[in-house]
Structure formats: C-alpha cells, structure tokens
Design an enzyme around this catalytic site. Structure first.
Site, PDB file in Angstrom:
ATOM      1  N   SER A  50       0.796  -1.228   0.000  1.00 12.63           N
ATOM      2  CA  SER A  50       0.000   0.000   0.000  1.00 12.63           C
ATOM      3  C   SER A  50       0.827   1.277   0.000  1.00 12.63           C
ATOM      4  O   SER A  50       0.318   2.343  -0.346  1.00 12.63           O
ATOM      5  CB  SER A  50      -0.942   0.016   1.213  1.00 12.63           C
ATOM      6  OG  SER A  50      -0.210  -0.140   2.419  1.00 12.63           O
ATOM      7  N   ASP A  97      -3.152   8.465   7.403  1.00 12.05           N
ATOM      8  CA  ASP A  97      -4.046   7.604   8.175  1.00 12.05           C
ATOM      9  C   ASP A  97      -3.213   6.803   9.165  1.00 12.05           C
ATOM     10  O   ASP A  97      -2.063   7.134   9.437  1.00 12.05           O
ATOM     11  CB  ASP A  97      -4.902   6.716   7.250  1.00 12.05           C
ATOM     12  CG  ASP A  97      -4.097   5.715   6.456  1.00 12.05           C
ATOM     13  OD1 ASP A  97      -2.896   5.526   6.752  1.00 12.05           O
ATOM     14  OD2 ASP A  97      -4.656   5.106   5.525  1.00 12.05           O
ATOM     15  N   HIS A 131      -0.096   5.116   6.887  1.00  5.79           N
ATOM     16  CA  HIS A 131       0.445   5.549   5.596  1.00  5.79           C
ATOM     17  C   HIS A 131       0.819   7.031   5.606  1.00  5.79           C
ATOM     18  O   HIS A 131       0.101   7.854   6.179  1.00  5.79           O
ATOM     19  CB  HIS A 131      -0.577   5.292   4.487  1.00  5.79           C
ATOM     20  CG  HIS A 131      -1.007   3.864   4.408  1.00  5.79           C
ATOM     21  ND1 HIS A 131      -2.155   3.401   5.023  1.00  5.79           N
ATOM     22  CD2 HIS A 131      -0.437   2.797   3.806  1.00  5.79           C
ATOM     23  CE1 HIS A 131      -2.272   2.102   4.782  1.00  5.79           C
ATOM     24  NE2 HIS A 131      -1.250   1.710   4.058  1.00  5.79           N
TER      25      HIS A 131
END
Length: 388
Positions: free
Chosen positions: A58, A351, A354
């Site tokens: 991610s 978040d 990340h």
C-alpha cells in the site's frame, strides 16, 4: 448521345472507386509503418528510455486493488483519500500522490497507473505498477484478498510477453534491461506475524525474516534472469512507530511509544536484506541496486520533525482514537465516525499507517537523489541515467 453520357457516368464511378481504394491502401500502409506512441519499431525507439516497474504494497499501490475482489480494508477508493491532489479517491492510501508518482515525475515519465487498470497494458513502454495494498512477500499473508509478490511477478511476466508481442525482440530487450525495478514490500508480513498466534508463530523471528527477505531477493533474481539489471529496494521503516502501532501499545497498557516487537522485526529485516543485496551484486554480473534506508530516514523525521517541515509525526491526519490510530479513515472499515485534519501537509501520516503526500514527496526526493548514507550504492537518479 445517350451512350456517351452513360459511359462517362461509369467512368467517373470507376475513377472514384480507384481513388477510394488508393486512400484505403495508404491508410493501411501508414498504420503499419508509423509507430504508435507506446510501441515503436526498434529503429525509432529511444535508446536512452528507462521505464519504471513497481512491486510492493500500500505504500506505493496506485489503485490496483480497485480491480480485484477484496474487502474495503484493502482499498482506498473513497473520500477523503486523494483530496490533496487528485480531488477524487484514486485508490492510493494517501491524501494525494505516493512515492512512485514522484519518482516517475523525476524520471520524466508519465504517471505509472495500476497495471490492472483496464486498457493500461498498451502503455507498458513506460513501465507498470503491480503493487497491491496488503500484499506481502509471502503468499500466506492475506491470501485471496491481495495480489501477493508471487502474483505480481506473474503479472510482470505477462507484461513482458506483451511487450515482446507489440515491438520487436531488440526493442523489448532494451526496455527490460534499461528499466528500473522498484521494490517496497514486507511490512504486511510482519504485521501478520506479530498478530497471528498459529502458523506464523511456528517460526522464530529470525527464520520468519529469512523467509520474507528470501522471497524478495528471489524476485530480484527472477527479473535478473529475464534481463533486468537495475533495482531499487526500500527497507522497512520503524513499523512500531506508525499511529496504529502506538495506539495498540497504549491499549495494551504501554505508553504509546514505538512498539518494540514490530520495530525489532524491521531491524532484523533490514540487516539481512542489506547483506543479501551485497551478495547479489557480487554474484550476478551487471547487477546494480539502490538501497533506500527508510528506517534511518524515518527515525530522523520522528526526532527532528521541523527539519522535514512537519508539526505532527505521531498522530495521523485522518482516523479516530488515540493518535488517530484506528483504521477508520473514510468510515468504511467498521468505524463510521472519524476525524480529519484540515492541514495534511503538516502531518507525516495521513491515516493509521500511511504517509501523507508531503511526506511521500520528501521520501521520493531522497530515494531519487539522496546521499550515499541514505540511498546507495546508487540512488535512483543514477540508476535511470546508467546505460547498460
């Protein structure tokens, strides 16, 4: 007089048909001889082009998980993701661009969109991004919900076949050998290990790290055998220092400081990965690599936030609970209520796990042209400029 007129009509029709046929022939010939923007004949293809192929999770996924059947836990295709740049949720786990978006810009390439995006296979001359949020180097990490590293390699194999079928052999070989292959993966393997008390706990930390690193370096060797020579590898940041880890530590009765177990796994990973890369460079002729010390950079950022232009490095911009460490950004992961800061550029985390676009840009700049103590023995800029 009647016959002459009829004859002229027929003659004009015949001439029109001939002209139409000539136009059709010319159009067909033009389509065969004039190269497209993406696949050009070897004689016309720029010898200095270096594409970018990306493998990971991610941190650098541009939205591949938008195109697979998975849970919202592994997707970021809803607001407020993307708000700082795209103005819509692109699937990136960020308020804007991820690291590879900036790398592509510095390399004078277009954005490298998700490989799984419909129709994207026709732009492979610039590279491809196979990264998938939640992916691990091990197929056992979130199986069936993500595109693991082994499957990402399979996609690369298909992409290489497509290149060879659309341009001649020499042109395809030139792209493969001159391109840069960027890897950033492993964090999800370690988060799974720290939480799972069954299959993963049957391995010692050292054995588990050896499996993860072994799969990463094996992937490099697969690409090397196909002709790839230039590799960028990002090591593990201090995984115990992300907002989610801090919140978990606090919930377990700790102080909310960096989670020691997760950070210890990251350190083991980085030591072994560095050694393996040095070995590959000695073992494989022409193997060149850039090793980005994400751990050292992130520790420095946490200790000196103002040096990097940040005001907040412990709490996330988007989320809920202590440190906004709950996975609630966007209200799609089981917790509907969440908080959102008004100035993500002041935060290092967007978040619970990340970085913000602002942080990604700083990391990308160091990966691209950082000093040797941060990224070496090459930085990505020198790899892109290196002609093999």
């Amino acid at each position: 007089m009647k016959m002459t007129k009829e004859y002229r009509i027929k003659l004009n029709l015949a001439n029109s048909c001939i002209r139409l046929c000539l136009v059709v022939v010319l159009v067909v010939l033009a389509s065969l001889t004039i190269p497209s923007d993406c696949f050009r004949h070897d004689d016309h293809y720029p010898k200095t082009i270096a594409a970018l192929f990306v493998f990971g999770d991610s941190l650098i996924d541009p939205g591949n998980n938008n195109y697979i059947n998975t849970s919202t836990r592994f997707q970021a295709n809803f607001p407020p993701y993307g708000e700082s740049f795209f103005k819509y949720p692109s699937g990136r786990f960020c308020d804007g661009r991820v690291i590879t978006d900036f790398i592509a810009e510095y390399a004078k390439l277009p954005f490298i969109p998700p490989y799984l995006q419909i129709g994207y296979q026709y732009q492979l001359a610039y590279g491809a991004n196979f990264a998938s949020a939640g992916a691990g180097a091990l197929v056992e990490t979130y199986p069936g919900s993500v595109v693991d590293l082994k499957t990402q390699l399979w996609h690369f194999n298909e992409a290489e076949k497509l290149l060879r079928s659309n341009i001649d052999r020499r042109g395809a070989e030139r792209i493969v050998s001159n391109s840069v292959y960027l890897f950033s993966i492993g964090a999800n393997d370690y988060s799974s290990y720290s939480r799972n008390s069954n299959i993963f706990k049957s391995f010692t930390p050292e054995d588990y790290v050896a499996m993860v690193v072994g799969n990463i370096t094996a992937a490099l060797e697969v690409i090397y055998k196909k002709g790839g020579r230039k590799f960028g590898v990002v090591n593990m940041p201090p995984l115990g220092c992300v907002p989610a880890s801090r919140a978990a530590d606090l919930a377990a009765g700790g102080t909310g400081e960096c989670n020691g177990q997760m950070t210890a796994l990251a350190k083991l990973h980085n030591v072994l990965l560095s050694k393996k890369l040095e070995h590959l460079q000695k073992q494989l002729k022409g193997f060149r690599y850039s090793y980005f010390d994400f751990f050292a950079v992130f520790v420095d950022l946490l200790d000196n936030p103002s040096k990097y232009g940040f005001k907040e490095v412990k709490s996330a911009c988007c989320g809920s609970g202590p440190f906004r460490g709950a996975n609630s950004c966007g209200g799609r992961w089981g917790i509907k209520d969440y908080e959102l800061c008004g100035n993500p550029q002041d935060y290092s985390f967007f978040d619970s796990g990340h970085p913000t676009q602002a942080a990604n840009q700083q990391f990308a700049e160091l990966i691209w042209a950082g000093p040797s103590n941060v990224t070496g023995p090459y930085n990505l800029k020198s790899l892109f400029q290196l002609s093999l």
